[in-house]
Design a protein around this motif. Sequence first.
Motif, PDB file in Angstrom:
ATOM      1  N   ILE A   5     -32.720   6.671 -42.066  1.00  0.00           N
ATOM      2  CA  ILE A   5     -32.603   7.314 -40.940  1.00  0.00           C
ATOM      3  C   ILE A   5     -33.849   8.013 -39.614  1.00  0.00           C
ATOM      4  CG2 ILE A   5     -31.463   6.797 -38.851  1.00  0.00           C
ATOM      5  CD1 ILE A   5     -29.118   5.971 -40.603  1.00  0.00           C
ATOM      6  N   ILE A   6     -33.304   9.131 -39.829  1.00  0.00           N
ATOM      7  CA  ILE A   6     -34.096   9.986 -39.393  1.00  0.00           C
ATOM      8  C   ILE A   6     -35.911  10.319 -39.294  1.00  0.00           C
ATOM      9  CG2 ILE A   6     -35.252  12.760 -39.467  1.00  0.00           C
ATOM     10  CD1 ILE A   6     -31.727  13.777 -39.957  1.00  0.00           C
ATOM     11  N   ALA A   7     -35.925   9.075 -40.492  1.00  0.00           N
ATOM     12  CA  ALA A   7     -37.676   9.233 -40.592  1.00  0.00           C
ATOM     13  C   ALA A   7     -37.796   8.035 -40.208  1.00  0.00           C
ATOM     14  CB  ALA A   7     -38.001   9.239 -42.709  1.00  0.00           C
ATOM     15  N   ALA A   8     -36.862   6.754 -40.053  1.00  0.00           N
ATOM     16  CA  ALA A   8     -37.290   5.690 -39.324  1.00  0.00           C
ATOM     17  C   ALA A   8     -37.631   5.879 -38.136  1.00  0.00           C
ATOM     18  CB  ALA A   8     -36.650   4.644 -39.627  1.00  0.00           C
ATOM     19  N   VAL A   9     -36.739   6.986 -37.058  1.00  0.00           N
ATOM     20  CA  VAL A   9     -37.013   7.154 -35.847  1.00  0.00           C
ATOM     21  C   VAL A   9     -37.594   7.497 -35.717  1.00  0.00           C
ATOM     22  CG1 VAL A   9     -34.887   8.465 -34.113  1.00  0.00           C
ATOM     23  CG2 VAL A   9     -33.941   7.057 -36.039  1.00  0.00           C
ATOM     24  N   THR A  10     -37.202   8.906 -36.872  1.00  0.00           N
ATOM     25  CA  THR A  10     -38.884   9.969 -35.764  1.00  0.00           C
ATOM     26  C   THR A  10     -40.316   8.939 -36.115  1.00  0.00           C
ATOM     27  OG1 THR A  10     -38.917  10.849 -37.551  1.00  0.00           O
ATOM     28  CG2 THR A  10     -37.805  11.331 -36.365  1.00  0.00           C
ATOM     29  N   LEU A  11     -40.790   8.393 -36.641  1.00  0.00           N
ATOM     30  CA  LEU A  11     -41.406   7.858 -36.994  1.00  0.00           C
ATOM     31  C   LEU A  11     -41.680   6.485 -36.117  1.00  0.00           C
ATOM     32  CD1 LEU A  11     -41.796   7.360 -40.577  1.00  0.00           C
ATOM     33  CD2 LEU A  11     -43.640   8.941 -39.611  1.00  0.00           C
ATOM     34  N   ALA A  12     -41.040   6.061 -35.282  1.00  0.00           N
ATOM     35  CA  ALA A  12     -41.033   5.569 -34.367  1.00  0.00           C
ATOM     36  C   ALA A  12     -41.268   5.810 -33.400  1.00  0.00           C
ATOM     37  CB  ALA A  12     -39.411   4.331 -34.447  1.00  0.00           C
ATOM     38  N   MET A  13     -40.851   7.004 -33.378  1.00  0.00           N
ATOM     39  CA  MET A  13     -40.743   7.878 -31.497  1.00  0.00           C
ATOM     40  C   MET A  13     -42.048   8.535 -31.841  1.00  0.00           C
ATOM     41  SD  MET A  13     -38.573   8.303 -29.220  1.00  0.00           S
ATOM     42  CE  MET A  13     -38.735   9.741 -29.122  1.00  0.00           C
ATOM     43  N   ALA A  14     -42.237   8.389 -32.450  1.00  0.00           N
ATOM     44  CA  ALA A  14     -44.288   9.199 -32.784  1.00  0.00           C
ATOM     45  C   ALA A  14     -45.590   8.147 -32.206  1.00  0.00           C
ATOM     46  CB  ALA A  14     -44.084  10.138 -34.157  1.00  0.00           C
ATOM     47  N   THR A  15     -44.952   7.397 -33.365  1.00  0.00           N
ATOM     48  CA  THR A  15     -45.970   6.168 -32.899  1.00  0.00           C
ATOM     49  C   THR A  15     -45.897   5.343 -31.288  1.00  0.00           C
ATOM     50  OG1 THR A  15     -45.642   5.102 -34.537  1.00  0.00           O
ATOM     51  CG2 THR A  15     -46.481   3.193 -33.655  1.00  0.00           C
ATOM     52  N   TRP A  16     -44.345   5.230 -30.670  1.00  0.00           N
ATOM     53  CA  TRP A  16     -45.164   5.240 -29.133  1.00  0.00           C
ATOM     54  C   TRP A  16     -45.327   5.893 -28.954  1.00  0.00           C
ATOM     55  CZ3 TRP A  16     -42.492   6.907 -25.067  1.00  0.00           C
ATOM     56  CH2 TRP A  16     -42.177   6.112 -23.312  1.00  0.00           C
ATOM     57  N   LEU A  17     -45.363   7.421 -28.862  1.00  0.00           N
ATOM     58  CA  LEU A  17     -45.631   8.525 -28.055  1.00  0.00           C
ATOM     59  C   LEU A  17     -47.297   8.402 -27.702  1.00  0.00           C
ATOM     60  CD1 LEU A  17     -42.554  11.607 -28.535  1.00  0.00           C
ATOM     61  CD2 LEU A  17     -44.439  10.809 -26.837  1.00  0.00           C
ATOM     62  N   PHE A  18     -47.486   7.950 -28.985  1.00  0.00           N
ATOM     63  CA  PHE A  18     -49.418   8.172 -29.044  1.00  0.00           C
ATOM     64  C   PHE A  18     -49.613   7.566 -28.288  1.00  0.00           C
ATOM     65  CE2 PHE A  18     -49.723   7.253 -33.543  1.00  0.00           C
ATOM     66  CZ  PHE A  18     -49.624   8.932 -34.186  1.00  0.00           C
ATOM     67  N   ARG A  19     -48.868   6.488 -27.200  1.00  0.00           N
ATOM     68  CA  ARG A  19     -50.018   5.921 -26.172  1.00  0.00           C
ATOM     69  C   ARG A  19     -48.639   6.231 -24.799  1.00  0.00           C
ATOM     70  NH1 ARG A  19     -53.683   2.888 -25.343  1.00  0.00           N
ATOM     71  NH2 ARG A  19     -55.169   2.066 -27.436  1.00  0.00           N
ATOM     72  N   HIS A  20     -47.570   6.459 -25.225  1.00  0.00           N
ATOM     73  CA  HIS A  20     -47.172   6.458 -23.543  1.00  0.00           C
ATOM     74  C   HIS A  20     -46.544   8.343 -23.024  1.00  0.00           C
ATOM     75  CE1 HIS A  20     -46.682   2.656 -25.168  1.00  0.00           C
ATOM     76  NE2 HIS A  20     -46.378   2.439 -23.645  1.00  0.00           N
ATOM     77  N   ARG A  21     -47.380   9.053 -24.066  1.00  0.00           N
ATOM     78  CA  ARG A  21     -47.286  10.173 -23.400  1.00  0.00           C
ATOM     79  C   ARG A  21     -47.472  10.354 -21.992  1.00  0.00           C
ATOM     80  NH1 ARG A  21     -49.637  14.758 -22.732  1.00  0.00           N
ATOM     81  NH2 ARG A  21     -48.678  17.130 -22.797  1.00  0.00           N
ATOM     82  N   MET A  22     -47.234  11.719 -20.933  1.00  0.00           N
ATOM     83  CA  MET A  22     -47.261  11.705 -19.170  1.00  0.00           C
ATOM     84  C   MET A  22     -48.552  12.169 -19.840  1.00  0.00           C
ATOM     85  SD  MET A  22     -46.545   8.867 -18.114  1.00  0.00           S
ATOM     86  CE  MET A  22     -44.727   7.665 -18.377  1.00  0.00           C
ATOM     87  N   TYR A  23     -49.863  12.402 -19.358  1.00  0.00           N
ATOM     88  CA  TYR A  23     -49.946  13.576 -18.921  1.00  0.00           C
ATOM     89  C   TYR A  23     -51.340  13.314 -17.523  1.00  0.00           C
ATOM     90  CZ  TYR A  23     -52.916  12.308 -21.970  1.00  0.00           C
ATOM     91  OH  TYR A  23     -54.271  11.390 -23.052  1.00  0.00           O
TER      92      TYR A  23
END
Lengths: 368, 623, 374
Positions: free
Chosen positions: A350-368
């Motif tokens: 579960i940790i793997a699935a959640v962190t990988l999904a979060m990382a994928t999302w963050l590629f494009r959605h990091r605010m800066y």
Amino acid sequence: MGHRILALIIKEFLALFRDKKSRMAVIVPPIFQLLVFGYAATFDLEHAALAILNEDTGGFSRDLAGRFERSSGFEVVGYLRSEAEIAPLIDRGGALLALHIGPQCSSDAARGESCNIQVLIDGRNSNTAMLALNYVRSIVSDFNEERAELNGVKLPARLNMRAWFNPNLESRWFIVPGIIALLAMIVTLVVTALSVAREREAGTFDQLLVTPLRPWEILIGKAMPGLLVGVGEASLIIAVAVFWFKIPLVGQLSVLYPALIIYVLSIIGVGLMISSFSATLQQALLGAFLFIVPAVILSGFSTPIANMPAFMQALTYLDPMRYFLTIVRRVFLEGAGIEYFWHDLWPMSIIAAVTLAMATWLFRHRMY
Amino acid sequence: MARPAVSPLHSSPHAAFAPTAPSAAPTGAAPDSAAALVLDQVRKTFTIEKKQITALDGVSCAIRPGMVTGLIGPDGAGKTTLMRLCAGLLTPDQGSLRALNIDVVREPLKVQASIGYMPQRFGLYEDLTVLENLDLYADLQGVEAEARAERYAQLLAMAGLEGFRGRLAGRLSGGMKQKLGLVCTLVRPPRLLLLDEPTVGVDPVSRRELWQIVYHLVEAEGMSVLLSTAYLDEAERCAEVVLIHQGKILGHDHPRAFSQQVEGRTWQVRAPDMPKRALQRALSHNPAVLDALILGKAIRVVSRDRTPLQPIGLPSEIAVEVAPVAPRFEDYFVATLKDDHAAANGDNHITLRQTSDRLAGQDVITVDNLVRRFGDFYAVDHVGFRVRHGEIFGLLGANGAGKTTTFRMLCGLLPISSGACTVAGMNLRTAAAAARAKIGYMAQKFSLYGNLSVMQNLKFFSSAYGLRGARRSGQIDWALSTFNLEPFAATESQSLPLGFKQRLALAVALMHEPEVLFLDEPTSGVDPLARREFWVQINSLADQGVTVLVTTHFMEEAEYCDRLVIMADGRVLAEGTPEAMKEGFSGGVGREATMEDAFIGLLEANRNEANLKSAPQAAKASA
Amino acid sequence: MKPGRLLRVKGMIRKEWLQVIRDPSSIAIAFFLPMLLLLIFGYGVSLDAKNVRIALVVEQADSQSLSFAGGFYQTSYFAPLALNSIQEAETALRQSKVDGIVWLRHNFGRDYLRKDSPPIGVIVNGVDANTARLIEGYVQGIWFGWLEQQAERAGKKLQSPVQLEQRIWYNPEVRSTDFLVPGVLAVIMTLIGALLTALVIAREWERGTMEALLVTRISVVEILLGKLIPYFILGMGGLALSLAMAHSLFHVPLRGSLWLLLATSALFLWVALGMGFFISTIFKSQFVAALVAMVSTFLPAFILSGFIFDIQSMPPIIQGLTHLIAARYYVSILQTLFLVGDVWSVVLPNAAALVGMGLFFHGMVYRKTRKNLE
């Protein structure tokens, strides 16, 4: 599509391994650390410095002292002549413990009374002190039993102690499999945590994002080197553990590897998350560091989780290393099959699935 | 004026002209004791990855006191190395240096105590305020506490920074940072000031102010200044110019003396009925033409010799007007150095294998009321414009005007706060990934994989854009040959020369034959000759129907655009063609207004309005 | 000191100090990280096993068996789980539900009364060897207590030939916090010293500020002093915070004198700063410097300093290696000062080693920092 991912994976490997320095940085330090830590990290007491003050001249006390002299746990560093010498010796760290046999010992024993002996232990390192005390106790109780038997007296009951899975209780058997988990984590995390941040700093990540690559394709491309390096490094360490440190591998590799892959994936997830979150390499490095330190401590690598207070025990459930550490130790020493650590495997997945999904999302959605 | 034949490359201008003032001749003559800085046969080499590179090769010159001397040359000519040698930061392999009559090699500390040096990237501490930075340098230079208040007030007033004493240096605009850097070097007035490219990346307004400070120092305090620059128009602001190329000095004289050498070879060509790009292309095919440059509606031409320019190669029915114009320093520079760029004389036109007219006649890029907020700071504040098919559209503005933020939103790299923008009818942030195959993107700084070879970069990006099989290898071959990258195919891309890095970046952006091309400050840091070459390529793309959006802070590059917007403080100040933009602004005495004049005029008007606290939207001018 | 020099050093210090207080990441390293580490180690890490889950298999509920088993319920060391058969207990051990088994066979009571000296089966899970040993020790303690109790009940005194009287000095309750917390201090000081400063000189090179500094009148010594002093103050601040926490939250006794603790800590901080500067000077990139600092200072401080793992028990080669780790000397001093007192015979040799290392690092930094760009 498969073609695009393949190109990305090739590029990631080239970026990581093309120059010699980064190749060396990934491969050499872990091996060195394994060797140093494998030898250094031990809870076994060996050649603990012992000072003996024997004020008695009888054979009984000589026999007793002889037991200590012959034990591999202790090394006699000196024979003292007076009680006043003990304190300064221990204070300056000249001896870990002192054995004091009083002048009446042999005569007491001859009269059938107990001979009182005293052991004084340096408690600065409380763990070492406890280990030394246990050694002393077992020497004394073995001695007592033998003497009692000689006199035809039996103790009303005796302890028959055995240790499963590690009969000689060698702490290296415990620590070295732990190092597999530790180094696999550090290497994987360093490789992945820096990968996105480095591209962001160099501006290449923007260049990547304007191509038609999809976020999950980027994820696979970024995860592959981490997976290969993590699993490869772990395999190397497993080999060293088995062939160099002679740690028994009772269980099946076919049971260990699926767990290892899931573990490395969960670390990749964390690493890529940290990496996509940071704008600079320095932030990524600090982030990786802030993850590694608590993760190692909370995993039970050096101290058991059961000894932690309840709220900290609760925190350990978030730590992927906790699960894999249990699995790797149990597979190595107990030969446990998957049915015994199923409850460690699914939280890690579960940790793997959640962190990988979060990382994928963050590629494009990091605010800066 | 009757002139002898133009002196060829590497010959000193002194051979042909007697300078009006006694020149500090760059020969091995006995050092002039009155000179502020004397270099004698200075040689400096570096070893980079086992290869020896000669940065300076037997350089001798004397910099005269009490005036501004410009050190001019293309990238990699050795300007920075020379500056560092003079400041005692490097030791020469051979030769001697004397600054203010002190031996730099033997007594670097003594030299450093009496000169001022501002490196290319001046080390302002960005997390310190303006005043704290000043205090630090005052402490380091040993300025007495009593003298500080007065000196600070004087310097800050000169730099226009009085109102910003408490502001963090990192929060200043690029131009203000440069001015603060200069002020910090001046806390204790030095007798010799070394400035290494102080005006790079600075907007025209700040550039003008920086020059005013420098002039003031020379006049009021009698300072000697050595200033290096890559802006050729700045040469004309110097009293003397040292032209340096490939580690050797090509000439040392008054700027006028340089441009006089190409007198009679400079022309302005107008053909009102012909598109300017077509006119430029036709002219550059003319064998008599060395260089043809778009300047507003006209084309500025440098011919190979002084025979009057014949407009051959143009359609006969077109009215063509050819007039001689006064030469500039830049003309001399081009005339001298362009021969070197043998390849540059060839055909730089890029021919795409496939072009699409799918979007012909449409607005390819639309931007409406686009807003980007960071906290309560508006980086982009209700911006709107339209770009038509096949147009070169420019986004101009000072650092921090919001150009790059707008750009990143268009490319889908940054979420929009409010408003809308589309590229080829799609919002790139939400559209399917395949939509991104329609655009090409070239980032501000070189952003391909530095530790991969040229070939590996091309292979990766062609695959990332979904090219495969024969088409992929065909496009890679096309890229290698079109951009002359074959000899570098196996070179690590980070060790390419700057101009080739930029070619590689353009090749990557074009391999998949995009309909829209985004270029973010594509030419910053590139020397003038490579810049010209690059623009020829861009023009040819636009002719083939590629829509180009480009940001730049080189004002002369704005002239190449079909239309442009000028941005400041996140808002659009003006939109229109370059010609329309220049109308209403006057140039200096006796010359046409340049883009730079228009830009400064607009910005000053905007600043005044802001000072009057007028409505924020009112500054929107339209052409 | 010449007045100009004093002014320049003061200027550098002020600048460096302003940068520190405005940079959240230095504050994080100097204050947040120490607190986190202290809390984790102070509360979270303990080598003292408590509430060990142990399976009790009593096959025959006679009075002897029950009185022996009762001992496990009366101590906080164990959390016993009563099971009916040894098979059940072994399964529980395999499933990691218990860490050990105590097994009283059905004939235990009978054999005891017959004075047949019946065996008490004890099985521990040896995977965690350290905990296993502790469990064995605890079981022995209970067993011995029970024997004494039985003897007393019979009106006799337990006569064993040798009576062991044990005394653990300095830490009679054997609290692992008392030795871990001083050790953590050493790790923290290494962290502040080396990690923080590893970045500062590299940062000046990377941001281009070094070039501007070099052309002023400042000398190498002045630059180094200007950097050393603020980070030294910061480090001492971190130390004060950690000491306060050690004292008030974890109640670690301080038996030595405070001034000696502060003096030796200052000495160690000076060495750690030297290491950081050394790394920073050699690797001019922040990234590489940080990596090297982490691998070469922080990890060894953790494992090779004697902070958790006893140096005496390591193989000779590794013991030799520990002499290169500055934290080793400091850990020794700290554990002595906290738990024993001002023992000069410990403090002086270790302090001398620290002085030597400090001189080496600072000397190298001085030699390697040049006032030019070559």
